[in-house]
Scaffold this motif. Structure first.
Motif, mmCIF file in Angstrom:
data_model
loop_
_atom_site.group_PDB
_atom_site.id
_atom_site.type_symbol
_atom_site.label_atom_id
_atom_site.label_comp_id
_atom_site.label_asym_id
_atom_site.label_seq_id
_atom_site.Cartn_x
_atom_site.Cartn_y
_atom_site.Cartn_z
ATOM 1 N N GLU A 1 0.949 -1.227 0.088
ATOM 2 C CA GLU A 1 0.094 0.095 -0.177
ATOM 3 C C GLU A 1 0.804 1.200 0.089
ATOM 4 O OE1 GLU A 1 0.341 -1.517 4.409
ATOM 5 O OE2 GLU A 1 0.025 -2.402 2.285
ATOM 6 N N ASN A 2 2.075 1.075 0.104
ATOM 7 C CA ASN A 2 3.131 2.266 0.146
ATOM 8 C C ASN A 2 3.613 2.379 -1.300
ATOM 9 O OD1 ASN A 2 3.305 2.878 2.902
ATOM 10 N ND2 ASN A 2 4.369 0.722 2.767
ATOM 11 N N PHE A 3 2.859 1.766 -2.230
ATOM 12 C CA PHE A 3 2.863 2.174 -3.830
ATOM 13 C C PHE A 3 1.763 2.444 -4.510
ATOM 14 C CE2 PHE A 3 6.322 -0.753 -2.067
ATOM 15 C CZ PHE A 3 7.557 -0.124 -2.687
ATOM 16 N N TRP A 4 1.901 3.177 -5.639
ATOM 17 C CA TRP A 4 0.895 3.647 -6.724
ATOM 18 C C TRP A 4 1.387 3.143 -8.006
ATOM 19 C CZ3 TRP A 4 -0.034 6.041 -11.137
ATOM 20 C CH2 TRP A 4 -1.409 5.799 -11.464
ATOM 21 N N PRO A 5 0.868 2.154 -8.897
ATOM 22 C CA PRO A 5 -0.417 1.392 -8.509
ATOM 23 C C PRO A 5 0.045 0.392 -7.428
ATOM 24 C CG PRO A 5 0.096 1.448 -10.838
ATOM 25 C CD PRO A 5 1.069 1.808 -10.223
ATOM 26 N N VAL A 6 -0.869 -0.148 -6.527
ATOM 27 C CA VAL A 6 -0.532 -1.114 -5.478
ATOM 28 C C VAL A 6 -0.024 -2.287 -6.338
ATOM 29 C CG1 VAL A 6 -1.295 -2.276 -3.602
ATOM 30 C CG2 VAL A 6 -2.304 -0.031 -4.061
ATOM 31 N N PRO A 7 1.032 -2.953 -5.927
ATOM 32 C CA PRO A 7 1.730 -4.308 -6.427
ATOM 33 C C PRO A 7 1.073 -5.245 -5.619
ATOM 34 C CG PRO A 7 3.330 -2.917 -5.116
ATOM 35 C CD PRO A 7 2.161 -2.225 -5.041
ATOM 36 N N LYS A 8 1.247 -6.524 -6.233
ATOM 37 C CA LYS A 8 0.552 -7.597 -5.708
ATOM 38 C C LYS A 8 1.721 -8.257 -4.718
ATOM 39 C CE LYS A 8 -2.327 -8.608 -9.544
ATOM 40 N NZ LYS A 8 -2.665 -9.646 -10.826
ATOM 41 N N VAL A 9 2.963 -7.606 -4.365
ATOM 42 C CA VAL A 9 3.819 -8.402 -3.804
ATOM 43 C C VAL A 9 4.389 -7.162 -2.736
ATOM 44 C CG1 VAL A 9 4.643 -9.773 -5.779
ATOM 45 C CG2 VAL A 9 5.598 -7.550 -5.496
ATOM 46 N N HIS A 10 5.225 -7.896 -1.742
ATOM 47 C CA HIS A 10 5.967 -6.988 -0.600
ATOM 48 C C HIS A 10 7.162 -6.458 -1.460
ATOM 49 C CE1 HIS A 10 3.271 -7.392 2.862
ATOM 50 N NE2 HIS A 10 2.626 -8.380 1.964
ATOM 51 N N SER A 11 7.939 -5.705 -0.805
ATOM 52 C CA SER A 11 8.991 -5.113 -1.109
ATOM 53 C C SER A 11 10.036 -4.791 -0.138
ATOM 54 C CB SER A 11 9.041 -3.758 -1.992
ATOM 55 O OG SER A 11 8.167 -3.735 -3.021
ATOM 56 N N MET A 12 11.250 -4.699 -0.314
ATOM 57 C CA MET A 12 12.334 -4.700 0.585
ATOM 58 C C MET A 12 13.311 -3.702 0.163
ATOM 59 S SD MET A 12 13.209 -8.492 2.138
ATOM 60 C CE MET A 12 12.174 -9.010 3.345
ATOM 61 N N PHE A 13 13.851 -2.687 0.972
ATOM 62 C CA PHE A 13 14.967 -1.753 0.641
ATOM 63 C C PHE A 13 16.327 -2.222 0.923
ATOM 64 C CE2 PHE A 13 17.327 2.400 1.130
ATOM 65 C CZ PHE A 13 17.293 2.683 -0.329
ATOM 66 N N VAL A 14 17.077 -2.473 0.036
ATOM 67 C CA VAL A 14 18.419 -3.244 0.266
ATOM 68 C C VAL A 14 19.643 -2.520 0.179
ATOM 69 C CG1 VAL A 14 19.672 -5.436 -0.358
ATOM 70 C CG2 VAL A 14 17.219 -5.475 -0.333
ATOM 71 N N ASN A 15 20.569 -2.622 0.706
ATOM 72 C CA ASN A 15 22.065 -1.962 0.497
ATOM 73 C C ASN A 15 22.874 -3.135 -0.089
ATOM 74 O OD1 ASN A 15 24.868 -1.905 2.271
ATOM 75 N ND2 ASN A 15 24.178 0.309 1.069
ATOM 76 N N LEU A 16 23.582 -2.851 -0.879
ATOM 77 C CA LEU A 16 24.864 -3.849 -1.525
ATOM 78 C C LEU A 16 26.149 -2.740 -1.345
ATOM 79 C CD1 LEU A 16 21.956 -4.076 -3.552
ATOM 80 C CD2 LEU A 16 23.339 -6.230 -4.280
ATOM 81 N N THR A 17 26.924 -3.187 -0.737
ATOM 82 C CA THR A 17 28.461 -2.729 -0.350
ATOM 83 C C THR A 17 29.367 -3.549 -1.105
ATOM 84 O OG1 THR A 17 27.352 -1.143 1.468
ATOM 85 C CG2 THR A 17 29.770 -1.433 0.892
ATOM 86 N N PRO A 18 29.988 -3.161 -2.077
ATOM 87 C CA PRO A 18 31.071 -3.951 -2.556
ATOM 88 C C PRO A 18 32.075 -4.355 -1.582
ATOM 89 C CG PRO A 18 30.685 -2.195 -4.118
ATOM 90 C CD PRO A 18 29.882 -2.160 -3.053
ATOM 91 N N HIS A 19 32.676 -5.489 -1.373
ATOM 92 C CA HIS A 19 33.904 -6.037 -0.518
ATOM 93 C C HIS A 19 34.882 -4.954 -0.589
ATOM 94 C CE1 HIS A 19 31.347 -9.178 0.919
ATOM 95 N NE2 HIS A 19 31.136 -9.987 -0.232
ATOM 96 N N HIS A 20 35.595 -4.580 0.285
ATOM 97 C CA HIS A 20 37.175 -4.107 0.450
ATOM 98 C C HIS A 20 37.954 -5.287 0.055
ATOM 99 C CE1 HIS A 20 35.697 -0.030 1.046
ATOM 100 N NE2 HIS A 20 35.168 -0.272 1.987
ATOM 101 N N HIS A 21 37.766 -6.184 0.847
ATOM 102 C CA HIS A 21 38.579 -7.317 0.828
ATOM 103 C C HIS A 21 37.795 -8.679 0.425
ATOM 104 C CE1 HIS A 21 42.040 -4.998 2.502
ATOM 105 N NE2 HIS A 21 41.124 -4.566 3.303
ATOM 106 N N TYR A 22 37.655 -9.407 -0.603
ATOM 107 C CA TYR A 22 36.860 -10.201 -0.840
ATOM 108 C C TYR A 22 36.866 -11.304 -0.181
ATOM 109 C CZ TYR A 22 35.288 -7.885 -5.204
ATOM 110 O OH TYR A 22 34.554 -7.079 -6.223
ATOM 111 N N PRO A 23 35.917 -11.954 0.545
ATOM 112 C CA PRO A 23 35.925 -13.069 1.292
ATOM 113 C C PRO A 23 36.067 -14.441 0.597
ATOM 114 C CG PRO A 23 33.609 -12.660 0.988
ATOM 115 C CD PRO A 23 34.507 -11.567 0.427
ATOM 116 N N TYR A 24 35.875 -14.336 -0.659
ATOM 117 C CA TYR A 24 36.057 -15.419 -1.601
ATOM 118 C C TYR A 24 36.794 -15.030 -2.581
ATOM 119 C CZ TYR A 24 31.477 -16.267 0.690
ATOM 120 O OH TYR A 24 30.610 -16.264 1.946
ATOM 121 N N PHE A 25 37.850 -16.081 -3.098
ATOM 122 C CA PHE A 25 38.588 -16.063 -4.416
ATOM 123 C C PHE A 25 38.302 -16.830 -5.498
ATOM 124 C CE2 PHE A 25 42.455 -17.409 -6.690
ATOM 125 C CZ PHE A 25 42.984 -16.167 -7.173
ATOM 126 N N VAL A 26 38.278 -16.228 -6.684
ATOM 127 C CA VAL A 26 38.121 -16.719 -7.805
ATOM 128 C C VAL A 26 39.384 -16.293 -9.043
ATOM 129 C CG1 VAL A 26 35.777 -17.811 -7.763
ATOM 130 C CG2 VAL A 26 36.139 -15.436 -8.734
#
Length: 270
Positions: free
Chosen positions: A178-203
């Motif tokens: 209900e916080n959107f117009w038009p009202v979507p049929k799904v729920h939403s989430m606000f997300v933060n993606l911050t690039p790793h300074h030091h990668y925890p995985y190596f490829v």
């Protein structure tokens, strides 16, 4: 914005637009992003300027990428338009790296993303990850859960692995329809993606990680012995301490990186 104007410029289905209309949520999002006047901020899909307007009250300049000419027309009527640098372009083709070189600083990207492009856009942005300081997006709840999923869960998949390889990911807000117009049929989430300074995985090469995960999750119900048989023998899986009878969703990011590195070395030796 006036409901008559909203109806006149009704969201185009092909762009999957759902506009934020709750000021409390909007203010909370701005607070979570915490913009700084000295930073380079890029908004993807300003829409009806729900986030754009309060951002312009803080910043002297805001870069926006919008593909809908109707919405650009509305933006031009706003008093804060002079603060905007507008790109009438598809965010999936925009050169974020070029912008980095022009501004000579890491860029911050945010937006209320259309549901129909969010996954493709995030994967595209990972190609420019070296020039990105952080990303803050409103996403469909299902996509947010896939981004943050752990091995063993139904949401865990290729997107989880690739995203967590590149970034630390946090869910900042849960947002109801209900916080959107038009009202979507799904729920939403606000997300933060911050690039790793030091990668925890190596490829050695992330393309191999993409290849292996794509192959594994194409038939996620199959056990690895079958889904990855074109890439790895059962003996090799056991040698890498990976149970060949497990399904794709039960393998950790570290183990997928092991598989990617083994394949890289194997091909390099040829």
């Amino acid at each position: 914005m006036n409901i008559k104007i909203l109806k006149k410029y009704f969201p185009l289905k092909r762009y999957g637009q759902n506009f934020l209309i709750n000021n409390s949520i909007i203010n909370n999002i701005i607070e979570k992003i915490n913009p700084n006047i000295e930073q380079t901020l890029v908004e993807i899909g300003p829409g009806l300027a729900a986030l754009t307007k309060p951002m312009c009250q803080i910043l002297e300049e805001l870069i926006v990428i919008e593909i809908d000419s109707n919405l650009l027309f509305l933006l031009k009527q706003e008093l804060f338009y002079s603060k905007l640098i507008v790109f009438f372009q598809d965010a999936l083709t925009f050169d974020y790296t070029k912008l980095f070189y022009k501004k000579n600083q890491l860029i911050r990207i945010f937006g209320n993303l259309p549901y129909n492009i969010s996954t493709s856009l995030i994967l595209f942005l990972f190609k420019h990850i070296a020039v990105i300081k952080d990303m803050n997006f409103m996403l469909q709840k299902e996509v947010a859960e896939r981004l943050t999923a752990s091995p063993g869960s139904k949401s865990y998949g290729r997107l989880s692995i690739i995203a967590q390889y590149y970034c630390s990911i946090k869910i900042l807000l849960n947002v109801t329809p209900e916080n959107f117009w038009p009202v979507p049929k799904v729920h939403s989430m606000f997300v933060n993606l911050t690039p790793h300074h030091h990668y925890p995985y190596f490829v050695y090469d992330v393309n191999f990680l993409s290849l292996v995960t794509n192959k594994a999750f194409q038939n996620r119900r199959k056990i690895l012995r079958h889904s990855l048989k074109d890439l790895f023998s059962e003996i090799i899986l056991i040698k890498l301490d990976i149970n060949p009878r497990l399904r794709a969703e039960n393998i950790s990011i570290f183990q997928y990186c092991q598989l990617a590195n083994y394949l890289y070395k194997k091909i390099l030796k040829k």
